[in-house]
Design an enzyme around this catalytic site. Structure first.
Site, PDB file in Angstrom:
ATOM      1  CB  CYS A 118     -56.507 -89.518  -3.232  1.00  0.00           C
ATOM      2  SG  CYS A 118     -56.569 -87.874  -2.457  1.00  0.00           S
ATOM      3  CG  HIS A 224     -60.453 -88.803  -5.917  1.00  0.00           C
ATOM      4  ND1 HIS A 224     -60.609 -89.792  -4.971  1.00  0.00           N
ATOM      5  CD2 HIS A 224     -59.826 -87.772  -5.294  1.00  0.00           C
ATOM      6  CE1 HIS A 224     -60.118 -89.376  -3.821  1.00  0.00           C
ATOM      7  NE2 HIS A 224     -59.637 -88.153  -3.990  1.00  0.00           N
ATOM      8  CD  GLU A 226     -62.172 -92.379  -6.782  1.00  0.00           C
ATOM      9  OE1 GLU A 226     -62.499 -91.554  -5.889  1.00  0.00           O
ATOM     10  OE2 GLU A 226     -61.077 -92.324  -7.376  1.00  0.00           O
TER      11      GLU A 226
END
Length: 259
Positions: A118, A224, A226
């Site tokens: 990002c 994202h 993660e």
């Protein structure tokens, strides 16, 4: 492999740049816990870096087997790609810009494994000479890529598909032609920097992933991975590939030190 041999394998060190916040009346360096957890899921040791002077950049890189550039609520200051700030209400982090932007070309020169997420992907593009759209949702023909809803669960829910460009690093890693991702960003790649290759696009054509030419593993992704990575097969493939690249780098560094 015996247990004794397995324990001698060096654990790769991954640098995680921090952001800057004022809590109460005092400045703090902060790093999102989900990024630290992602480094551990990749099989690496996270090392959060608060900031760095020019003199500290190379010593930090000497410690590293990889770098994870995190996302953040803040945006890269548009002065770094020749524009004025369009929306002064959005957060900036000039202290992070001040050291990560000169840091990135140095890690690319060393060909360190890199995963940029990002804001981190936007940072990577700007540091290498690219530019950003400051407000994708205000542009004709593009969707609103900002997270929707009030809770983290709703904001990070799958939002749209990404379509993988054939023949690239991302296709090799994820082994899928398309998959769904979350979308929590207002800015995004406009002009791609020299030496970068588009790896995936959103349905509206926005660049969602890119790689760095000449590096074994260097990916910028606009979503994202993660977020709840352990429950997402695509995220885990990304993190494991990143971790493997870092482990191979650590093994080479370890072997050189023993020579």
């Amino acid at each position: 492999m015996s247990t004794a041999l397995a324990t001698t394998r060096p654990l790769p060190v991954v640098l995680v740049p921090a952001c800057n916040r004022v809590l109460g009346q005092h400045p703090f360096h902060v790093a999102g816990a989900k990024y630290v957890a992602a480094v551990r899921l990749a099989g690496a040791l996270p090392l959060v870096v608060p900031d760095a002077s020019v003199q500290e950049l190379d010593p930090l890189l000497d410690l590293a087997d990889g770098v994870l550039l995190t996302g953040s609520p803040s945006n890269v200051h548009p002065s770094h790609f020749g524009e004025a700030v369009h929306d002064a209400t959005l957060p900036l982090d000039p202290a992070r810009d001040a050291w990560t932007l000169p840091f990135i070309p140095r890690l690319v020169e060393r060909r360190l494994p890199l995963l940029a997420i990002c804001r981190g992907a936007q940072e990577l593009n700007v540091a290498l000479g690219g530019s950003l759209h400051q407000a994708v949702h205000a542009l004709p023909g593009y969707a609103d890529h900002r997270g929707q809803g009030e809770t983290a669960e709703s904001q990070y829910a799958p939002a749209h598909e990404v379509r993988v460009e054939p023949g690239g690093l991302l296709e090799t890693v994820v082994r899928d032609a398309a998959f769904r991702v979350n979308s929590v960003h207002g800015q995004a790649v406009n002009r791609l920097a020299p030496g970068l290759r588009v790896e995936a696009r959103a349905p509206d054509g926005l660049v969602e992933a890119f790689s760095v030419h000449g590096m074994d593993f260097a990916l910028g992704v606009q979503w994202h991975p993660e977020w709840r990575a352990q429950d997402n097969p695509v995220s885990m493939r990304l993190l494991r590939a990143f971790g493997l690249a870092c482990s191979e780098r650590a093994a080479r560094r370890h072997n050189r030190q023993e020579e």
